[in-house]
Design a protein around this motif. Structure first.
Motif, short mmCIF file in Angstrom:
data_model
loop_
_atom_site.label_atom_id
_atom_site.label_comp_id
_atom_site.label_asym_id
_atom_site.label_seq_id
_atom_site.Cartn_x
_atom_site.Cartn_y
_atom_site.Cartn_z
N PHE A 122 0.84 -1.20 0.00
CA PHE A 122 0.00 0.00 0.00
C PHE A 122 0.87 1.25 0.00
CE2 PHE A 122 -2.37 3.31 2.29
CZ PHE A 122 -3.57 3.32 1.60
N TRP A 123 1.95 1.24 0.77
CA TRP A 123 2.79 2.42 0.89
C TRP A 123 3.98 2.42 -0.06
CZ3 TRP A 123 1.02 6.63 2.77
CH2 TRP A 123 0.11 6.62 3.81
N THR A 124 4.20 1.32 -0.80
CA THR A 124 5.31 1.31 -1.74
C THR A 124 4.90 2.08 -2.99
OG1 THR A 124 5.93 -0.86 -0.94
CG2 THR A 124 6.90 -0.17 -3.01
N LEU B 211 3.42 10.35 1.35
CA LEU B 211 2.53 10.76 0.26
C LEU B 211 3.23 11.76 -0.65
CD1 LEU B 211 -0.86 11.20 2.12
CD2 LEU B 211 -0.40 9.60 0.27
N SER B 212 3.93 12.71 -0.02
CA SER B 212 4.63 13.73 -0.79
C SER B 212 5.78 13.11 -1.58
CB SER B 212 5.15 14.82 0.14
OG SER B 212 6.10 15.61 -0.52
N LEU B 213 6.52 12.21 -0.93
CA LEU B 213 7.68 11.58 -1.56
C LEU B 213 7.27 10.75 -2.77
CD1 LEU B 213 10.58 11.86 -0.55
CD2 LEU B 213 10.38 9.61 0.48
N ASP B 214 6.10 10.11 -2.69
CA ASP B 214 5.66 9.19 -3.75
C ASP B 214 4.82 9.86 -4.82
OD1 ASP B 214 6.90 7.04 -2.70
OD2 ASP B 214 5.13 6.14 -1.78
N GLU B 215 4.36 11.07 -4.57
CA GLU B 215 3.39 11.67 -5.48
C GLU B 215 4.00 11.89 -6.87
OE1 GLU B 215 0.12 12.21 -5.31
OE2 GLU B 215 0.37 12.84 -7.39
N TYR B 216 3.31 11.41 -7.87
CA TYR B 216 3.80 11.61 -9.22
C TYR B 216 2.85 12.49 -10.03
CZ TYR B 216 4.99 10.79 -14.06
OH TYR B 216 5.31 10.98 -15.36
N THR B 256 12.99 0.91 2.68
CA THR B 256 12.56 2.11 3.40
C THR B 256 11.09 2.02 3.76
OG1 THR B 256 14.04 3.24 1.87
CG2 THR B 256 12.78 4.62 3.37
N THR B 257 10.27 1.55 2.80
CA THR B 257 8.84 1.46 3.06
C THR B 257 8.55 0.48 4.20
OG1 THR B 257 8.51 1.79 0.71
CG2 THR B 257 6.60 1.10 1.98
N VAL B 258 9.24 -0.67 4.19
CA VAL B 258 9.01 -1.66 5.24
C VAL B 258 9.34 -1.04 6.60
CG1 VAL B 258 9.81 -3.86 6.19
CG2 VAL B 258 9.39 -3.65 3.75
N ALA B 259 10.49 -0.35 6.69
CA ALA B 259 10.87 0.30 7.94
C ALA B 259 9.82 1.30 8.37
CB ALA B 259 12.23 0.97 7.79
N PHE B 260 9.35 2.08 7.39
CA PHE B 260 8.34 3.10 7.68
C PHE B 260 7.04 2.47 8.19
CE2 PHE B 260 4.48 4.50 5.52
CZ PHE B 260 4.22 5.68 6.18
N VAL B 261 6.61 1.40 7.53
CA VAL B 261 5.34 0.78 7.93
C VAL B 261 5.45 0.20 9.33
CG1 VAL B 261 3.79 -1.16 7.45
CG2 VAL B 261 4.54 0.30 5.59
N ILE B 262 6.57 -0.45 9.62
CA ILE B 262 6.74 -1.04 10.95
C ILE B 262 6.79 0.06 12.01
CG2 ILE B 262 8.35 -2.32 12.42
CD1 ILE B 262 8.95 -4.06 9.95
#
Lengths: 293, 273
Positions: A122-124, B211-216, B256-262
């Protein structure tokens, strides 16, 4: 449809704001008026303008941009976008509903672990996840190489840049957006209600259609809204996985603001898209109200 | 097998167990579908071969190439600058907004709440083109400023909603107690309310940052050339075709995403206590 959370229904201590209260809130309200309301208003104005030969916008009042939206070629694109987004939504619902339901029925520890597993995709970044499929589907990609090595196919198949590839990309990108809201409402659902349905003699099918679906409807509609609407306008995935072959409404809007330089027509397409979104929203809300009564 | 009156019910326990079992299998398959492509991507980021089809040998060279790629690093820097400023502004606006909407009974409170929710559900492309037109009309040059303005607009509502959820669970008498004991409203907010809200503020902030980092999509319309972001660079590379460096970049993203989610899950649990 979930009603928007009322601001302070639960705070009996809330009081009428004085001047200070309004002044503090003002920046946020002004921000929303400036960057949400005003842009939409200008977009609406632009959709009635024309452009000169250099692509500059000329202020006028004409319906011609909207008339052009209804030309067969654009209607076809619009229809295709709605169709693809609809199929994507249906596949996401079929794949995601049982998952959301299953996760909600687990013990707290297992539930949190599984939920974490949904949160990671979801967040990737969706671009990264789309690239993953490009590397699999490309003619020199993994799937073709595997099939060639296994002598299933004599030469590489063109798998990327097909409608099916676009669909795979869209489903892959939006599946977590369906699972999470379905989980949200399935989790709130009281197990006793499902048991009661069984006790009263309802088979699995009846229990599903008359108890489970109506009670998880808020989650389903939220999921539909979160998948269907963005999928219609998603030009990046269709661009990457469909090439130039599978143009969707998002691609057409984008090209009006870049290559074609016809902003008024792009604005009209944007307004039509917004109306489509509002209609979907209202339709789902109406359906929810009917399901509740 | 004993036949009690309960067991006579139409196949209930077995039916449910079978249903539960097949739901579990279905869930496992869906997770396989979600994770296999990502796993393949990460796996081939360590492959010596340029074509990620045959495994030739283990290498870190794509990661090294990543660290030397100036356009990518520049885009990363731009993305981090934009996301950081957008997050700070979003946290400020979102937290204060949530608190005010909670504390006061505003006229039009419902309309304001609806207005806040619009950027969260509005189609991104419509937001992108409408902001592009706004910036053009007001003759703002596209660049850092315009992207940050756009990003704050869709990020702060997420902070606001996260903080609002936390406020609902808060004892409404808390502020009153602080005020009765002689604190000013500002002091009560900063010293009593803020510590309670902190987990929600941080997880809302993390959400805004990601959200900002991923926004395209919104970025494409509101950004200039000199402030190109990482997603824009990634899109360009992905469009060109297979590139093991992109695999390496993806692996970094995913870790990075995994670390962030955890981390945000940990915060959520902290907040739920």
């Amino acid at each position: 449809m979930q009603t928007l959370p009322s601001a302070n229904a639960e705070n009996p201590h809330a009081r009428r704001p004085g001047l200070a209260g309004w002044l503090l809130l003002a920046p946020m309200v002004v921000w929303l008026l400036l960057f949400v309301v005003a842009p939409m208003a200008i977009l609406l104005v632009y959709s009635f303008c024309t452009r000169d030969d250099l692509g500059r916008v000329v202020f006028s009042f004409t319906w011609s941009n909207y008339a052009r939206v209804f030309e067969p070629i654009y209607l076809q694109v619009l229809g295709r976008s709605v169709l693809y987004a609809g199929i994507t939504t249906a596949i996401c619902l079929a794949l995601g509903f049982p998952v959301g339901w299953f996760i909600a029925r687990q013990r707290a520890v297992v539930r949190n672990r599984l939920l974490l597993l949904v949160m990671i995709p979801f967040w990737t970044s969706f671009l990264i996840r789309t690239y993953a499929w490009i590397s699999i589907l490309k003619s020199e990609g993994l799937l073709n190489a595997t099939l060639l090595a296994a002598r299933v196919i004599p030469e590489p198949l063109e798998m990327l840049y097909t409608p099916a590839a676009v669909m795979v990309g869209l489903v892959y990108a939006y599946l977590p957006f369906m699972i999470l809201p379905v989980y949200g409402s399935a989790e709130k659902l009281d197990n006793a209600l499902v048991d009661a349905a069984h006790d009263l003699g309802a088979g699995p099918v009846r229990a599903f259609s008359e108890v489970i679906i109506p009670l998880t409807w808020p989650g389903i509609t939220a999921g539909i809204l979160l998948v269907f609407v963005p999928a219609i306008g998603m030009f990046a995935i269709t661009d990457l996985m469909g090439g130039a072959k599978v143009a969707m409404i998002g691609n057409v809007i984008q090209s009006q603001f870049t290559k074609a330089r016809n902003w008024p027509f792009g604005a009209a397409l944007g307004i039509v898209f917004t109306l489509l979104f509002v209609l979907t929203y209202l339709g789902l809300q109406w359906r929810a109200r009917r399901a509740r009564s | 097998m004993k036949l009690s009156p309960i067991a006579k019910r139409p196949l209930l326990p077995t039916g449910l167990r079978l249903l539960n079992w097949s739901l579990g299998a279905w869930t496992a398959l869906v997770f396989l579908f979600l994770y296999l492509p990502i796993a393949v991507l990460v796996f081939y980021s360590f492959n010596t071969s340029k074509l990620n089809v045959v495994w030739e040998g283990f290498t870190f060279k794509w990661y090294a190439a990543l660290a030397e790629n100036t356009p990518l690093l520049g885009a990363l820097k731009n993305s981090l600058i934009i996301a950081t400023i957008a997050t700070i502004l979003s946290v400020l606006i979102g937290t204060v907004g949530a608190w005010l909407l909670h504390r006061y009974r505003y006229r039009f409170a419902r309309s304001i709440q609806t207005l806040v929710c619009i950027p969260m559900i509005m189609p991104e492309i419509v937001m992108g083109i409408s902001l592009l037109i706004l910036f053009t009309v007001s003759q703002l040059e596209l660049g850092f400023t315009t992207v940050i303005l756009a990003h704050v607009t869709f990020c702060f509502p997420f902070v606001l909603v996260a903080v609002q959820a936390r406020l609902h669970g808060l004892d409404p008498a808390l502020e009153e107690a602080a005020l009765d004991l002689g604190a000013t409203p500002l002091k009560a907010f900063l010293l009593v309310i803020m510590p309670c809200l902190l987990p929600a503020v941080i997880s809302g902030g993390l959400m805004a940052f990601t959200l900002s980092l991923d926004e395209y999509i919104i970025t494409v319309f509101t950004n200039g050339l000199e402030s190109r972001t990482l997603p824009q660079e990634v899109f360009g590379l992905a469009r060109k075709g297979l590139n093991p460096m992109l695999n390496a970049l993806s692996a970094v993203f995913i870790v990075t995403t995994v670390a962030f989610v955890i981390f945000s899950e940990y915060l959520r649990r902290l907040a739920a206590r």
